[in-house]
Design a protein around this motif. Structure first.
Motif, mmCIF file in Angstrom:
data_model
loop_
_atom_site.group_PDB
_atom_site.id
_atom_site.type_symbol
_atom_site.label_atom_id
_atom_site.label_comp_id
_atom_site.label_asym_id
_atom_site.label_seq_id
_atom_site.Cartn_x
_atom_site.Cartn_y
_atom_site.Cartn_z
ATOM 1 N N ARG A 102 -0.151 5.158 0.113
ATOM 2 C CA ARG A 102 -1.603 5.329 0.169
ATOM 3 C C ARG A 102 -2.009 6.135 1.399
ATOM 4 O O ARG A 102 -1.356 6.090 2.443
ATOM 5 C CB ARG A 102 -2.327 3.975 0.215
ATOM 6 C CG ARG A 102 -1.889 2.979 -0.851
ATOM 7 C CD ARG A 102 -2.305 3.380 -2.257
ATOM 8 N NE ARG A 102 -1.724 2.470 -3.237
ATOM 9 C CZ ARG A 102 -2.275 1.340 -3.638
ATOM 10 N NH1 ARG A 102 -3.443 0.963 -3.144
ATOM 11 N NH2 ARG A 102 -1.687 0.575 -4.528
ATOM 12 N N SER A 117 1.226 1.983 3.992
ATOM 13 C CA SER A 117 0.497 3.234 3.760
ATOM 14 C C SER A 117 1.297 4.420 4.276
ATOM 15 O O SER A 117 1.993 4.327 5.296
ATOM 16 C CB SER A 117 -0.858 3.200 4.476
ATOM 17 O OG SER A 117 -1.707 2.238 3.900
ATOM 18 N N LEU A 121 0.838 -1.203 0.000
ATOM 19 C CA LEU A 121 0.000 0.000 0.000
ATOM 20 C C LEU A 121 0.872 1.252 0.000
ATOM 21 O O LEU A 121 0.541 2.265 0.615
ATOM 22 C CB LEU A 121 -0.923 -0.006 1.221
ATOM 23 C CG LEU A 121 -1.897 -1.185 1.307
ATOM 24 C CD1 LEU A 121 -2.700 -1.120 2.603
ATOM 25 C CD2 LEU A 121 -2.845 -1.201 0.108
ATOM 26 N N SER A 151 -5.781 -3.380 -1.169
ATOM 27 C CA SER A 151 -4.657 -3.338 -2.100
ATOM 28 C C SER A 151 -5.056 -3.686 -3.529
ATOM 29 O O SER A 151 -6.177 -4.112 -3.811
ATOM 30 C CB SER A 151 -3.569 -4.311 -1.636
ATOM 31 O OG SER A 151 -3.978 -5.654 -1.869
ATOM 32 N N ASP A 152 -4.062 -3.560 -4.416
ATOM 33 C CA ASP A 152 -4.275 -3.916 -5.818
ATOM 34 C C ASP A 152 -4.357 -5.419 -6.032
ATOM 35 O O ASP A 152 -4.691 -5.865 -7.126
ATOM 36 C CB ASP A 152 -3.144 -3.341 -6.673
ATOM 37 C CG ASP A 152 -3.201 -1.824 -6.739
ATOM 38 O OD1 ASP A 152 -4.292 -1.282 -6.553
ATOM 39 O OD2 ASP A 152 -2.153 -1.197 -6.961
ATOM 40 N N THR A 163 -6.052 -6.090 4.275
ATOM 41 C CA THR A 163 -4.952 -5.684 3.396
ATOM 42 C C THR A 163 -5.249 -6.056 1.952
ATOM 43 O O THR A 163 -5.033 -5.262 1.031
ATOM 44 C CB THR A 163 -3.638 -6.338 3.845
ATOM 45 O OG1 THR A 163 -3.358 -5.973 5.195
ATOM 46 C CG2 THR A 163 -2.479 -5.889 2.963
#
Length: 305
Positions: free
Chosen positions: A51, A75, A48, A285-286, A281
């Motif tokens: 972010r 993040s 992350l 996330s992507d 998570t």
């Protein structure tokens, strides 16, 4: 044999052309957010990096666990929004521990009431303006309300639960989505539901709580459909019985619930708060870039019977 080789070759070509078309069409790929540093650390698409996140109900319980999950995944900052004027001991300890962890983001605390739409919109806008982006929202603020037979609930008791669990969750998601759209950042919004939104809890008469969580699950679906065109994903997370301050308080008043809740799980126990960090998570996330409008159940098999 020749047919198998041909099929494999065709599949490989299809995969290559599919990836190329995704790049050409401009659809966001998980790799677009990755950095060499994070890849070296092995987090890959779960990272992350940089972010900015908000977590409502982030002072303790599952909200604080969500904040820890987002911070340890890299993040830049996680803003914990909650009602108390000052954060509690658990939050302060968590922040101190994160400060010692290399690569973890910082934790910030902001006093806010999720029932106050105007103030919440203003607060989240100020956070996004300060950080220059908004990427993640975990709407975790919630209350259980009184446990009593459905024939005895008063209007005031219903309103108390719905104001936090329904309106507050929507206001939180709305505030974050506005800033994601404003800064044109791909976003992930996670609404904290419950298995109580999909089933009736055995021997646990909390009708307002059940109905509010059912609404949250549907809210996530509707918002996901509306916001997909803005590259904003919305999912709900439905935990089973987890050992949080809220459930601990109920068990202290009604000790029999410890056995009732545990026996319904195929694992014969309540969940631990940290056991939700992985799924949070993933959703943020992507790694979950194709997941939206879903309700993810993590309940130790409670609803598998």
């Amino acid at each position: 044999m020749l047919k198998s080789i041909t099929s494999c070759s065709s599949l490989a070509i299809l995969r290559r052309s599919h990836v190329s078309s995704i790049y050409r069409s401009g659809v966001r790929l998980a790799s677009l957010h990755s950095t060499p540093a994070i890849k070296r650390e092995g987090l890959g698409d779960f990272a992350l990096t940089d972010r900015v996140a908000i977590v409502t109900g982030g002072n303790r319980g599952l909200g604080l666990e969500a904040a820890l999950a987002l911070s340890t995944a890299g993040s830049r900052v996680v803003y914990c929004l909650d009602l108390p004027e000052k954060p509690g001991e658990d939050w302060n300890v968590a922040r101190q521990n994160l400060a010692k962890l290399e690569g973890a983001g910082r934790l910030e605390y902001v006093t806010n009431d999720v029932r106050d739409q105007k103030k919440l919109l203003q607060t989240v806008e100020e956070i996004a303006t300060k950080e220059g982006r908004m990427d993640i929202c975990v709407a975790a603020a919630g209350i259980a309300g009184a446990a009593r037979p459905c024939l005895e609930y008063t209007e005031e008791e219903l309103e108390e639960v719905y104001a936090v669990n329904l309106k507050g969750v929507f206001f939180s998601a709305q505030a974050a989505a506005r800033q994601m759209h404003r800064f044109q950042t791909p976003g992930s919004i996670i609404l904290l539901g419950s298995i109580a939104g999909s089933i009736a809890l055995k021997h646990t008469p909390v009708l307002p709580y059940n109905t509010s969580k059912a609404a949250v699950i549907q809210m996530a679906r509707v918002m996901a459909c509306e916001l997909a065109q803005n590259n904003i994903r919305v999912n709900s997370l439905s935990p089973g019985y987890i050992e949080t301050p809220m459930t601990t308080a109920i068990i202290s008043a009604r000790p029999e619930y410890q056995a009732i809740w545990s026996e319904q799980s195929v694992m014969n126990r309540l969940g631990k708060p940290h056991e939700l960090r992985g799924i949070i998570t993933w959703l943020a996330s992507d790694a979950s870039s194709f997941c939206t409008g879903s309700n993810i159940v993590v309940d130790g098999g409670y609803t598998a019977w």
